[in-house]
Design a protein around this motif. Structure first.
Motif, PDB file in Angstrom:
ATOM      1  N   UNK A   9       0.819  -1.206   0.000  1.00  0.00           N
ATOM      2  CA  UNK A   9       0.000   0.000   0.000  1.00  0.00           C
ATOM      3  C   UNK A   9       0.854   1.258   0.000  1.00  0.00           C
ATOM      4  N   UNK A  10       1.957   1.237   0.741  1.00  0.00           N
ATOM      5  CA  UNK A  10       2.849   2.397   0.792  1.00  0.00           C
ATOM      6  C   UNK A  10       3.571   2.581  -0.536  1.00  0.00           C
ATOM      7  N   UNK A  11       3.903   1.488  -1.203  1.00  0.00           N
ATOM      8  CA  UNK A  11       4.572   1.579  -2.510  1.00  0.00           C
ATOM      9  C   UNK A  11       3.737   2.366  -3.500  1.00  0.00           C
ATOM     10  N   UNK A  12       2.408   2.181  -3.419  1.00  0.00           N
ATOM     11  CA  UNK A  12       1.506   2.824  -4.376  1.00  0.00           C
ATOM     12  C   UNK A  12       1.265   4.297  -4.042  1.00  0.00           C
ATOM     13  N   UNK A  17      12.208  10.725  -3.656  1.00  0.00           N
ATOM     14  CA  UNK A  17      12.931  11.662  -4.513  1.00  0.00           C
ATOM     15  C   UNK A  17      14.414  11.295  -4.512  1.00  0.00           C
ATOM     16  N   UNK A  18      15.181  11.952  -5.346  1.00  0.00           N
ATOM     17  CA  UNK A  18      16.609  11.677  -5.432  1.00  0.00           C
ATOM     18  C   UNK A  18      17.345  11.984  -4.150  1.00  0.00           C
ATOM     19  N   UNK A  19      16.867  12.980  -3.390  1.00  0.00           N
ATOM     20  CA  UNK A  19      17.533  13.347  -2.138  1.00  0.00           C
ATOM     21  C   UNK A  19      17.009  12.545  -0.954  1.00  0.00           C
ATOM     22  N   UNK A  20      16.072  11.621  -1.193  1.00  0.00           N
ATOM     23  CA  UNK A  20      15.598  10.754  -0.125  1.00  0.00           C
ATOM     24  C   UNK A  20      14.321  11.208   0.559  1.00  0.00           C
ATOM     25  N   UNK A  21      13.681  12.256   0.049  1.00  0.00           N
ATOM     26  CA  UNK A  21      12.411  12.702   0.630  1.00  0.00           C
ATOM     27  C   UNK A  21      11.272  11.887   0.021  1.00  0.00           C
ATOM     28  N   UNK A  22      10.130  11.876   0.723  1.00  0.00           N
ATOM     29  CA  UNK A  22       8.964  11.135   0.238  1.00  0.00           C
ATOM     30  C   UNK A  22       7.911  12.096  -0.291  1.00  0.00           C
ATOM     31  N   UNK A  23       7.494  11.889  -1.540  1.00  0.00           N
ATOM     32  CA  UNK A  23       6.439  12.684  -2.147  1.00  0.00           C
ATOM     33  C   UNK A  23       5.119  11.932  -2.030  1.00  0.00           C
ATOM     34  N   UNK A  24       4.034  12.688  -1.890  1.00  0.00           N
ATOM     35  CA  UNK A  24       2.708  12.077  -1.799  1.00  0.00           C
ATOM     36  C   UNK A  24       1.697  12.973  -2.492  1.00  0.00           C
ATOM     37  N   UNK A  45      -3.173  19.485  -7.073  1.00  0.00           N
ATOM     38  CA  UNK A  45      -2.456  18.647  -8.031  1.00  0.00           C
ATOM     39  C   UNK A  45      -0.970  18.538  -7.715  1.00  0.00           C
ATOM     40  N   UNK A  46      -0.436  19.534  -7.000  1.00  0.00           N
ATOM     41  CA  UNK A  46       0.998  19.546  -6.701  1.00  0.00           C
ATOM     42  C   UNK A  46       1.283  18.539  -5.593  1.00  0.00           C
ATOM     43  N   UNK A  47       2.312  17.709  -5.778  1.00  0.00           N
ATOM     44  CA  UNK A  47       2.667  16.721  -4.768  1.00  0.00           C
ATOM     45  C   UNK A  47       3.225  17.383  -3.523  1.00  0.00           C
ATOM     46  N   UNK A  48       2.899  16.802  -2.360  1.00  0.00           N
ATOM     47  CA  UNK A  48       3.438  17.284  -1.099  1.00  0.00           C
ATOM     48  C   UNK A  48       4.637  16.452  -0.689  1.00  0.00           C
ATOM     49  N   UNK A  49       5.376  16.923   0.304  1.00  0.00           N
ATOM     50  CA  UNK A  49       6.543  16.218   0.820  1.00  0.00           C
ATOM     51  C   UNK A  49       6.274  15.884   2.276  1.00  0.00           C
ATOM     52  N   UNK A  50       6.503  14.624   2.645  1.00  0.00           N
ATOM     53  CA  UNK A  50       6.301  14.216   4.034  1.00  0.00           C
ATOM     54  C   UNK A  50       7.435  14.739   4.902  1.00  0.00           C
ATOM     55  N   UNK A  54       6.417  11.316  10.481  1.00  0.00           N
ATOM     56  CA  UNK A  54       5.635  10.611   9.467  1.00  0.00           C
ATOM     57  C   UNK A  54       6.538  10.076   8.368  1.00  0.00           C
ATOM     58  N   UNK A  55       7.505  10.877   7.948  1.00  0.00           N
ATOM     59  CA  UNK A  55       8.420  10.460   6.892  1.00  0.00           C
ATOM     60  C   UNK A  55       9.237   9.254   7.336  1.00  0.00           C
ATOM     61  N   UNK A  56       9.674   9.260   8.572  1.00  0.00           N
ATOM     62  CA  UNK A  56      10.475   8.148   9.097  1.00  0.00           C
ATOM     63  C   UNK A  56       9.670   6.852   9.089  1.00  0.00           C
ATOM     64  N   UNK A  57       8.398   6.930   9.521  1.00  0.00           N
ATOM     65  CA  UNK A  57       7.531   5.742   9.539  1.00  0.00           C
ATOM     66  C   UNK A  57       7.296   5.210   8.132  1.00  0.00           C
ATOM     67  N   UNK A  58       6.993   6.110   7.202  1.00  0.00           N
ATOM     68  CA  UNK A  58       6.675   5.686   5.837  1.00  0.00           C
ATOM     69  C   UNK A  58       7.896   5.158   5.103  1.00  0.00           C
ATOM     70  N   UNK A  59       9.071   5.693   5.405  1.00  0.00           N
ATOM     71  CA  UNK A  59      10.292   5.177   4.778  1.00  0.00           C
ATOM     72  C   UNK A  59      10.533   3.723   5.186  1.00  0.00           C
ATOM     73  N   UNK A  60      10.187   3.395   6.435  1.00  0.00           N
ATOM     74  CA  UNK A  60      10.305   1.998   6.870  1.00  0.00           C
ATOM     75  C   UNK A  60       9.359   1.111   6.063  1.00  0.00           C
ATOM     76  N   UNK A  61       8.129   1.592   5.819  1.00  0.00           N
ATOM     77  CA  UNK A  61       7.153   0.803   5.080  1.00  0.00           C
ATOM     78  C   UNK A  61       7.560   0.646   3.618  1.00  0.00           C
TER      79      UNK A  61
END
Length: 72
Positions: A9-12, A17-24, A45-50, A54-61
């Motif tokens: 679910x998290x993959x989808x 990003x290239x610098x290691x941030x998570x876009x959603x 429409x513009x993607x947000x950045x975690x 929250x970012x730490x949890x989602x990176x684990x997933x």
């Protein structure tokens, strides 16, 4: 020890990003858009950045998180 599996679910929902941030994708753009102002739907429409915990949890997933002690 077997490999960790990434959360399907998290993959989808998140992209790394290239610098290691998570876009959603932002909430509120999926349906019922006809009555929403165009300005609002464009803003959504513009993607947000975690950020933060929250970012730490989602990176684990997603499977891209490594604690500082294990980084190369």
């Amino acid at each position: 020890m077997p490999k960790m599996k990434s959360h399907s679910g998290a993959k989808k929902r998140f992209k790394l990003t290239g610098s290691g941030k998570l876009k959603h994708a932002r909430a509120g753009k999926a349906h019922l858009n006809e009555h929403k102002p165009t300005r609002r739907t464009r803003r959504l429409s513009v993607d947000g950045v975690l950020e933060g915990a929250d970012a730490k949890k989602m990176k684990k997933l997603v499977g891209s998180y490594k604690p500082k002690s294990q980084r190369g």
